[in-house]
Write a protein that holds these residues in place. Structure first.
Motif, short mmCIF file in Angstrom:
data_model
loop_
_atom_site.label_atom_id
_atom_site.label_comp_id
_atom_site.label_asym_id
_atom_site.label_seq_id
_atom_site.Cartn_x
_atom_site.Cartn_y
_atom_site.Cartn_z
N HIS A 132 0.51 -1.18 0.21
CA HIS A 132 -0.54 0.06 0.13
C HIS A 132 0.65 1.12 0.24
O HIS A 132 0.34 2.13 -0.57
CB HIS A 132 -0.96 0.22 1.25
N VAL A 133 1.98 1.20 0.59
CA VAL A 133 3.08 2.34 0.81
C VAL A 133 3.40 2.85 -1.20
O VAL A 133 3.28 3.27 -1.50
CB VAL A 133 4.05 2.09 1.33
N ASP A 134 3.70 1.18 -1.42
CA ASP A 134 4.27 1.14 -3.24
C ASP A 134 3.30 2.31 -4.14
O ASP A 134 3.30 2.70 -4.93
CB ASP A 134 4.26 -0.12 -3.19
N ILE A 135 1.91 1.65 -3.75
CA ILE A 135 1.01 1.98 -4.48
C ILE A 135 0.48 3.80 -3.98
O ILE A 135 -0.08 4.69 -5.13
CB ILE A 135 -0.39 1.26 -4.51
N GLU A 136 0.60 4.43 -2.95
CA GLU A 136 0.45 5.44 -2.66
C GLU A 136 1.70 6.49 -3.52
O GLU A 136 1.51 7.66 -3.68
CB GLU A 136 0.72 6.00 -1.02
N TYR A 137 2.94 5.86 -3.42
CA TYR A 137 4.24 6.17 -4.14
C TYR A 137 3.59 5.72 -5.77
O TYR A 137 3.93 7.76 -6.20
CB TYR A 137 5.19 5.63 -3.83
N GLU A 138 2.98 6.19 -5.79
CA GLU A 138 2.58 5.39 -7.72
C GLU A 138 1.78 6.11 -8.16
O GLU A 138 1.74 7.16 -9.55
CB GLU A 138 2.63 3.87 -8.21
N ALA A 139 1.00 6.87 -6.47
CA ALA A 139 -0.30 7.42 -7.03
C ALA A 139 0.19 8.90 -7.10
O ALA A 139 -1.03 9.88 -6.89
CB ALA A 139 -1.31 7.36 -5.99
N ALA A 140 1.52 9.27 -6.79
CA ALA A 140 1.76 10.68 -6.68
C ALA A 140 1.58 11.03 -7.73
O ALA A 140 1.07 12.47 -7.77
CB ALA A 140 2.89 10.99 -6.28
N THR A 141 1.77 10.74 -8.61
CA THR A 141 1.54 11.07 -10.00
C THR A 141 -0.08 11.36 -10.71
O THR A 141 -0.14 12.27 -11.03
CB THR A 141 2.61 10.17 -11.50
N ALA A 142 -0.70 10.53 -10.36
CA ALA A 142 -2.29 11.26 -10.48
C ALA A 142 -2.44 12.04 -9.79
O ALA A 142 -3.09 12.91 -10.57
CB ALA A 142 -2.93 9.87 -10.14
N ILE A 143 -2.30 12.34 -8.08
CA ILE A 143 -2.64 13.28 -7.17
C ILE A 143 -2.19 14.65 -8.07
O ILE A 143 -3.16 15.46 -7.87
CB ILE A 143 -2.17 12.57 -5.95
N ARG A 144 -0.84 15.01 -7.95
CA ARG A 144 -0.69 16.44 -9.05
C ARG A 144 -0.98 16.96 -10.38
O ARG A 144 -0.91 18.26 -10.86
CB ARG A 144 0.90 15.32 -9.54
N ASN A 145 -1.16 15.44 -11.00
CA ASN A 145 -1.95 15.87 -12.27
C ASN A 145 -3.79 16.42 -11.83
O ASN A 145 -4.47 16.62 -12.96
CB ASN A 145 -1.37 14.65 -13.41
N LEU A 146 -4.30 15.60 -10.93
CA LEU A 146 -5.51 15.91 -10.64
C LEU A 146 -5.72 17.83 -10.69
O LEU A 146 -6.55 18.58 -11.14
CB LEU A 146 -6.18 15.47 -9.55
N LYS A 147 -4.85 18.24 -9.82
CA LYS A 147 -4.41 19.52 -10.15
C LYS A 147 -4.44 20.10 -10.85
O LYS A 147 -5.13 21.31 -11.54
CB LYS A 147 -2.89 19.81 -9.04
N GLU A 148 -3.65 19.68 -11.97
CA GLU A 148 -3.45 20.32 -13.33
C GLU A 148 -4.80 20.17 -13.96
O GLU A 148 -4.68 20.90 -14.79
CB GLU A 148 -2.40 19.04 -14.00
N ALA A 149 -5.21 19.14 -14.27
CA ALA A 149 -6.34 19.04 -14.76
C ALA A 149 -7.13 20.07 -14.31
O ALA A 149 -7.65 21.20 -15.29
CB ALA A 149 -7.06 17.95 -14.82
#
Length: 380
Positions: free
Chosen positions: A166-183
């Protein structure tokens, strides 16, 4: 303009390269005056094995309010991890069917830490996962093979793997969260090119999250996980001794659950998915925000309020419906994998219909997946 209006991720305690994981690696040791807590944490698996947890906590010092107030940042989070694990071990080490109480030496500091963090006083996902890891080698990234737990209930590699995936998944999710802001910002500028780039990056991040989630069986066996699960169950009618604010009245709180991750509620809000139609499920997911770090729940609310991504695509950029639907598809794929694991790791191994968060987990997981499949796709 407020920092929230500017959409500064730091305002929400989000690190662009780490998402909802802490900006710096979690502490593994507390300040010297709390060394007794580190020592007790390291002894916890053996105390559990010997059925001595509730006896041992009576010897722990009770920190003063000023000592607890001196904890900041990573030290505060580590104290939350230690006390949270110890408290749950105390509760789950007591006889089933008997009134459960938490000794004041644990209950009182846990209550005051919870007030500081603006959360209920029980071990939640942030203490179990987000702040409960260390890198074996800091030269290498935050990936499951390079991670170890800071705190555990029992010495069990399956438990460690389950958490660290789950820690690994959270790390991979960082790109998605960052780009939610950009979207969201791209739509506010009516910039369909920037929106497309953001959605493509979210889509790729979801691929990586799914690939990581699929690794769960490599190190966590269904034949072992259900034995670990009881340590993180909800509290029902538990007395917090030494907490005057509760007046000796039993308290009930939701246990640690994957529903307390901020990832998917953020994605659903950022993509402006239709609200859940099942009132019970919608209420449960909203309640889970109370157990998230305050900044992260604020981020979800901010995105929920600001996002017009779906409206923009429908009205002004229908050519982006394909990449939007690809994101929805992969969110559904992830939720489906989660549901399948719930079947094999829990449903087939126990007769208890309640999840660790106190919900009818099969009904809720399937309900969330079914609603997204039925309502979230754009039909343009």
């Amino acid at each position: 303009m407020s920092k929230a209006r500017e959409f500064n991720l730091a305002y929400f305690d989000i690190a662009p390269e780490r998402g909802f994981l802490p900006r710096e690696d979690p502490f593994v040791h507390l300040p010297a005056e709390f060394s007794y807590l580190d020592e007790f944490g390291s002894q916890l698996p053996e105390l559990i094995r010997q059925s001595k947890v509730n006896t041992a906590v009576k010897e722990l010092p009770i920190p003063s309010i000023s000592q607890l107030s001196s904890l900041r940042g990573s030290a505060l989070q580590l104290a939350w991890v230690r006390y949270g694990f110890i408290q749950s071990a105390c509760a789950r080490s007591q006889k089933s069917g008997s009134p459960i109480s938490i000794h004041k030496n644990i209950a009182w500091p846990m209550y005051h830490l919870a007030k500081t963090l603006n959360k209920p006083p029980i071990l939640s996902y942030d203490g179990y996962v987000l702040n409960n890891w260390k890198r074996k080698d800091t030269k290498y990234p935050i990936k499951v093979a390079n991670l170890e737990l800071v705190q555990t209930f029992i010495e069990n590699s399956d438990q460690a793997w389950f958490i660290l995936i789950h820690v690994d998944i959270e790390y991979e999710a960082a790109t998605a969260i960052r780009n939610l802001k950009e979207a969201v910002l791209a739509v506010e500028r009516s910039d369909d090119n920037a929106l497309e780039c953001a959605l493509l990056d979210i889509d790729k991040a979801l691929d990586n999250m799914i690939a990581t989630m699929k690794r769960m069986p490599e190190g966590a066996s269904p034949d072992k996980y259900y034995k670990i699960r009881p340590w993180i169950m909800s509290f029902e009618n538990v007395v917090y001794e030494g907490v005057p604010e509760y007046g000796g009245r039993p308290q009930s709180f939701r246990g640690q659950t994957g529903a307390q991750t901020s990832i998917f509620q953020s994605l659903e809000a950022g993509l402006q998915m239709p609200p859940m139609e099942t009132n019970e499920l919608a209420s449960y997911l909203k309640e889970m925000r109370l157990y998230m770090p305050f900044g992260h729940s604020q981020f979800i609310r901010e995105v929920e309020t600001r996002s017009r991504v779906r409206e923009f695509i429908v009205c002004l950029a229908p050519h982006l419906s394909k990449v939007y639907n690809s994101c929805v598809d992969k969110i559904c794929d992830f939720l489906n994998i989660h549901f399948e694991y719930a079947v094999t790791y829990i449903f087939q191994k126990t007769t208890n219909p309640k999840g660790t968060g106190g919900s009818d987990f099969m009904k809720y997981l399937k309900g969330r997946l079914d609603e997204r499949r039925a309502k979230a796709y754009l039909k343009i």
